[in-house]
Design an enzyme around this catalytic site. Structure first.
Site, PDB file in Angstrom:
ATOM      1  N   GLU A  30     -26.123 -18.580  32.637  1.00 16.88           N
ATOM      2  CA  GLU A  30     -26.630 -19.567  33.119  1.00 16.88           C
ATOM      3  C   GLU A  30     -27.696 -20.159  31.632  1.00 16.88           C
ATOM      4  OE1 GLU A  30     -27.201 -15.485  35.727  1.00 16.88           O
ATOM      5  OE2 GLU A  30     -26.561 -16.474  33.744  1.00 16.88           O
TER       6      GLU A  30
ATOM      7  N   GLY B 273       3.347   6.704  35.591  1.00 17.51           N
ATOM      8  CA  GLY B 273       3.581   7.417  36.512  1.00 17.51           C
ATOM      9  C   GLY B 273       2.466   8.278  36.881  1.00 17.51           C
TER      10      GLY B 273
ATOM     11  N   ALA C 123       7.720  -4.848  34.851  1.00 16.63           N
ATOM     12  CA  ALA C 123       8.289  -5.743  35.432  1.00 16.63           C
ATOM     13  C   ALA C 123       9.616  -5.147  35.173  1.00 16.63           C
ATOM     14  CB  ALA C 123       8.721  -6.963  34.073  1.00 16.63           C
TER      15      ALA C 123
END
Length: 381
Positions: free
Chosen positions: A51, A307, A153
């Site tokens: 701001e 995991g 990936a």
């Protein structure tokens, strides 16, 4: 959908991701007579909030204008002054913000201060988009821990490497470029020691092939067995600080060798795994990272670490890059191991699903939702 001017403020907020922690990534624009006269985004810690930056950009044109910002303006004194007072002093007539700041020092008090000063205030414009951008900040303020983003990936059959361990490359160049851009937006990149040993990654952010000018995340290795080698690329390639999280009992000589290479060794609380061996307590580690002001951490592997995170329900967002290739070997490492789901009703599903093409690869993004076993139903039903 956000309004035209709030979209601009949201763009400013996205541009600040990764550089503002422990402060939120906020964007703001000042609009007068239908024209943008000021823009701003949160500066690195100690710098001005969005701001104030937008008001400085607007100058005298801020008087009588409307301020759009992606988070409720702060009302408390920290490293910088309250944004509410800067807004009032600038003569702004109206404030439109996306969401209430959950920080207990604000939490509606900023809104109330502006209204008490006679400004017109509206909330909710661009709320959904702002929640997404501030995902880590909101998680941190609720739990003290950063948001955990998992990036993996993998092949079409869920493998992250060939049977030999060769993983270069599963995904294509467009996906790898995307990963480097995402790294600039997080506070840390995390891997397990198995990934470090197998791939020897640098874990730097290299959008367009260079680290120059790019925000560099902290590089973290979760290493319960003291496998990190002082000769690893982490220590020789310039990037963010290196932190190796281990457990008590790690050899003193190994710890000294890591520290001599410029790394920090963090002895984290331990928990005993299914193998009877002490492992880094991942939830406790996340608490420590939160105490250090981290809002977003991205975990990039390998399957054992992922995991463990899924088993403990610690994953907040998943990025799965799926390459059009079949590995097929039973011995090839899988994307996620761990205990996993024993029956399908235990498996987490993704909500807020998004699917994007990255060259020949496909990016699947979503938020994991785990079954509510106590109620005998699914959270997403």
């Amino acid at each position: 959908m956000p309004s035209e001017f709030m979209r601009l403020a949201l763009d400013e907020a996205r541009g600040a991701l990764g550089t503002t922690s422990p402060n939120p990534s906020v964007g703001a624009v000042v609009v007068r007579d239908g024209r943008v006269v000021g823009r701003g985004r949160t500066q690195p810690p100690g710098g001005a909030h969005a701001e104030v930056m937008a008001l400085r950009d607007a100058g005298a044109a801020a008087r009588g204008a409307t301020l759009y910002c992606t988070l409720e303006p702060c009302v408390h004194l920290g490293r910088t002054g309250p944004c509410t007072e800067a807004i009032i002093e600038a003569g702004v007539a109206e404030v439109r913000y996306s969401i209430v700041d959950p920080d207990l020092q604000v939490a509606g008090a900023g809104d109330a201060r502006l209204r008490a000063a006679g400004l017109h205030v509206e909330a909710g414009d661009g709320a959904e988009e702002s929640v997404r951008i501030l995902e880590g900040y909101l998680k941190h303020r609720r739990s003290g821990r950063p948001a955990v983003i998992v990036k993996v990936a993998m092949s079409l059959d869920g493998r992250i490497a060939a049977a030999s361990g060769d993983a270069r490359w599963v995904s294509g160049p467009e996906a790898r470029e995307w990963v480097h851009r995402i790294r600039t937006q997080v506070d840390a990149v995390v891997v397990g020691s198995g990934t470090l040993v197998a791939d020897d990654p640098a874990l730097t952010a290299r959008p367009e092939g260079t680290t120059e000018g790019a925000h560099q995340p902290v590089r973290i290795v979760v290493d319960s067995r003291a496998r990190t080698q002082p000769s690893a690329r982490l220590f020789s390639e310039s990037g963010g600080p290196v932190l190796v999280a281990t457990v008590a009992g790690a050899p003193r000589a190994w710890r000294k060798a890591i520290e001599e290479r410029g790394g920090e060794v963090l002895v984290a609380p331990a928990e005993t795994g299914a193998d009877g061996v002490p492992h880094v307590d991942l939830e406790a580690l996340l608490v420590v990272l939160g105490q250090r002001g981290m809002l977003n951490v991205m975990v990039e592997g390998g399957g054992v670490l992922l995991g463990a995170l899924f088993d403990r329900r610690l994953v907040d967002r998943l990025y799965a890059v799926i390459a059009p290739v079949i590995v097929g070997a039973a011995s090839a490492p899988s994307a996620v191991s761990g205990r996993g789901a024993q029956v399908m009703r235990e498996a987490p599903r993704l909500r807020d699903l998004a699917v994007t093409r990255l060259g020949e690869d496909v990016l699947v993004e979503g938020v994991p939702v785990w079954p509510d076993a106590a109620a005998g139903r699914q959270d997403w039903e």
